[in-house]
Write an enzyme that holds these catalytic residues in place. Structure first.
Site, PDB file in Angstrom:
ATOM      1  N   HIS A  18       0.834  -1.212   0.000  1.00 22.57           N
ATOM      2  CA  HIS A  18       0.000   0.000   0.000  1.00 22.57           C
ATOM      3  C   HIS A  18       0.869   1.262   0.000  1.00 22.57           C
ATOM      4  CE1 HIS A  18      -3.719   2.280   1.030  1.00 22.57           C
ATOM      5  NE2 HIS A  18      -2.845   3.094   1.603  1.00 22.57           N
ATOM      6  N   GLU A  19       1.813   1.329   0.934  1.00 26.50           N
ATOM      7  CA  GLU A  19       2.649   2.521   1.039  1.00 26.50           C
ATOM      8  C   GLU A  19       3.605   2.634  -0.143  1.00 26.50           C
ATOM      9  OE1 GLU A  19       1.743   4.657   3.049  1.00 26.50           O
ATOM     10  OE2 GLU A  19       0.464   3.410   4.303  1.00 26.50           O
ATOM     11  N   HIS A  22       1.899   4.561  -2.914  1.00 22.71           N
ATOM     12  CA  HIS A  22       2.013   6.016  -2.745  1.00 22.71           C
ATOM     13  C   HIS A  22       3.424   6.481  -3.107  1.00 22.71           C
ATOM     14  CE1 HIS A  22      -1.891   6.335  -0.925  1.00 22.71           C
ATOM     15  NE2 HIS A  22      -1.562   5.674   0.175  1.00 22.71           N
TER      16      HIS A  22
END
Length: 454
Positions: A18-19, A22
């Site tokens: 997820h990170e 980003h």
């Protein structure tokens, strides 16, 4: 230990992906990244790259990517310590939108990749087209079909798996079907006319109409594991036993076995099993356990302390190119299912006690790990879809909240004021904390942890 390690692996992978979503899109967009952290709170480990500090923090329930200039650096005055060209807030709206969406987007991608790999290596579960239960008043019974019959063809079309038969029946529109069945080594042709019946969704219990002939597959239920000291252990049940009947009634699927046990809370009954070619009658007394049903009502169900698996399941791998397509379809189906579940909880069609937290995730991760790497991988994919969808909810503090602010900015032609965004973030933080506490409370209720205070 298995449960803890499985939980760490699942959560760690989901947060990292997820990170990283980003992070990688921010770098691609020319945004500077000050910190990439797995976890929140005090830092356990840290190492510094050329521009970014990478951290592993104490609380493993999330992570964050701190970008340069997340708030407009031109509004605050003072001296900048970084290049304004790398400021997140000064990038075009489309770039900021992509950076924020990339987190949950990568969770969708992870799910699709896992589904694809599992479908290409292990394959999808398939069952032989052998009839188990025959509904007494169904179309199949009227046509003379019997338990143990194997469907070979339907209207001249080869039937290799049970799902092939289901597709033919569903597409019939009530048209009579000519089935070729194998019975005791002899082929027979049987004409059967599907009837429109009400079926119940196995997850949400919704009813819908479908064409049906009144038969179910013969999926021999088997004891996969027996808990030490449980009623099953005391009765002499062993892993590998094939269950034939409960209280004299034949069972043909794991679901039928589970239901037969659940409705006999506190009762003593006979379980007939096949072991090493012999049939054994074993007497077991089910524990009565209080659980909440989908409506949030307390009900007593029977438990004997066994894990149930399907004896006759086989796995059929897809070719790689088909696995990619079916992996994407599976991800979409899981997304739709998750969205439907969220809506039913919000609209109170499903009781909120069904909301689970970290303890439930850890418990299920441990259980799936014992089933094997493929089961744990599929569980990770399912949680990844859940995480993606939850993050897209328009709640401040979540990615969906930021995306919602961007939509408002696109409509208004300017961003909301910093004061309004900060107020919304504070409200979002409170709401998320309340949700986390409630989910943890539900977890503790499920394991009856409050018994120590009684």
């Amino acid at each position: 230990m298995t449960t803890v390690l499985s939980f760490i692996v699942v959560i760690g992978v989901l947060i990292l992906i997820h990170e990283w979503g980003h992070f990688i899109v921010a770098r691609w967009s020319g945004v500077g990244v000050e910190r990439f952290s797995i976890g929140f709170g005090p830092v356990l480990l840290r190492w510094r790259g050329k521009e970014t500090e990478y951290c592993l923090s104490v609380i493993p329930m999330g992570g964050y990517v701190k970008m340069m200039g997340e708030e407009n650096p031109l509004e605050g005055g003072g001296t900048l310590t970084y290049d304004p060209a790398k400021a997140f807030a000064l990038k075009p709206l489309w770039a900021r939108f992509l950076i924020v969406f990339a987190g949950p987007g990568m969770n969708f991608v992870l799910a699709a990749v896992i589904f694809t790999v599992v479908l290409a290596t292990v394959g999808r579960p398939v069952w032989p087209p052998t009839i188990g239960r025959v509904a007494p008043a169904g179309a199949a019974a009227a046509a003379g079909l019997q338990t143990g019959d194997t469907i070979v063809k339907a209207d001249g079309r080869r039937i290799a798996h049970w799902e092939d038969l289901e597709r033919v029946v569903a597409a019939s529109g009530g048209r009579p079907l000519r089935l070729t069945v194998s019975r005791a080594g002899t082929l027979h042709d049987v004409n059967v006319t599907p009837r429109l019946t009400e079926a119940r969704d196995p997850i949400f219990k919704d009813t819908h109409q479908t064409w049906d002939v009144g038969v179910g597959p013969q999926l021999q239920p088997q004891i996969g594991s027996v808990n030490s000291g449980s009623p099953a252990d005391k009765a002499g049940l062993k892993a590998g036993d094939a269950v034939v009947a409960v209280a004299g009634q034949p069972v043909f699927t794991p679901e039928e076995l589970m239901q037969a046990i659940q409705k006999r809370a506190g009762q003593t009954f006979e379980v007939s099993v096949e072991r090493e070619g012999r049939r054994l009658p074993l007497t077991v007394t089910a524990n009565a356990v209080k659980e909440k049903n989908a409506a949030g009502e307390d009900v007593e169900v029977g438990r004997i302390g066994v894990g149930i698996v399907t004896r006759t399941v086989n796995y059929e791998p897809y070719p790689p190119h088909k696995a990619v397509w079916h992996g994407a379809v599976k991800t979409w189906d899981m997304t739709a299912l998750t969205a439907k579940g969220l809506w039913k909880i919000v609209s109170r069609q499903i009781d909120s006690s069904n909301i689970g937290g970290p303890i439930q995730i850890a418990s299920e991760a441990g259980r799936q790990a014992k089933e094997g790497p493929a089961s744990l991988a599929l569980f990770t994919a399912i949680i990844s879809v859940n995480l993606a969808l939850l993050n897209l909810l328009p709640v401040p503090m979540l990615d969906g909240g930021h995306l919602f602010f961007f939509v408002i900015e696109g409509v208004m032609g300017r961003p909301l004021s910093l004061r309004k965004r900060e107020a919304a973030q504070q409200l979002g933080f409170v709401l998320l904390m309340l949700l986390m506490v409630y989910a943890l409370y539900n977890d503790l209720v499920r394991i009856d942890a409050f018994r120590f205070f009684r």
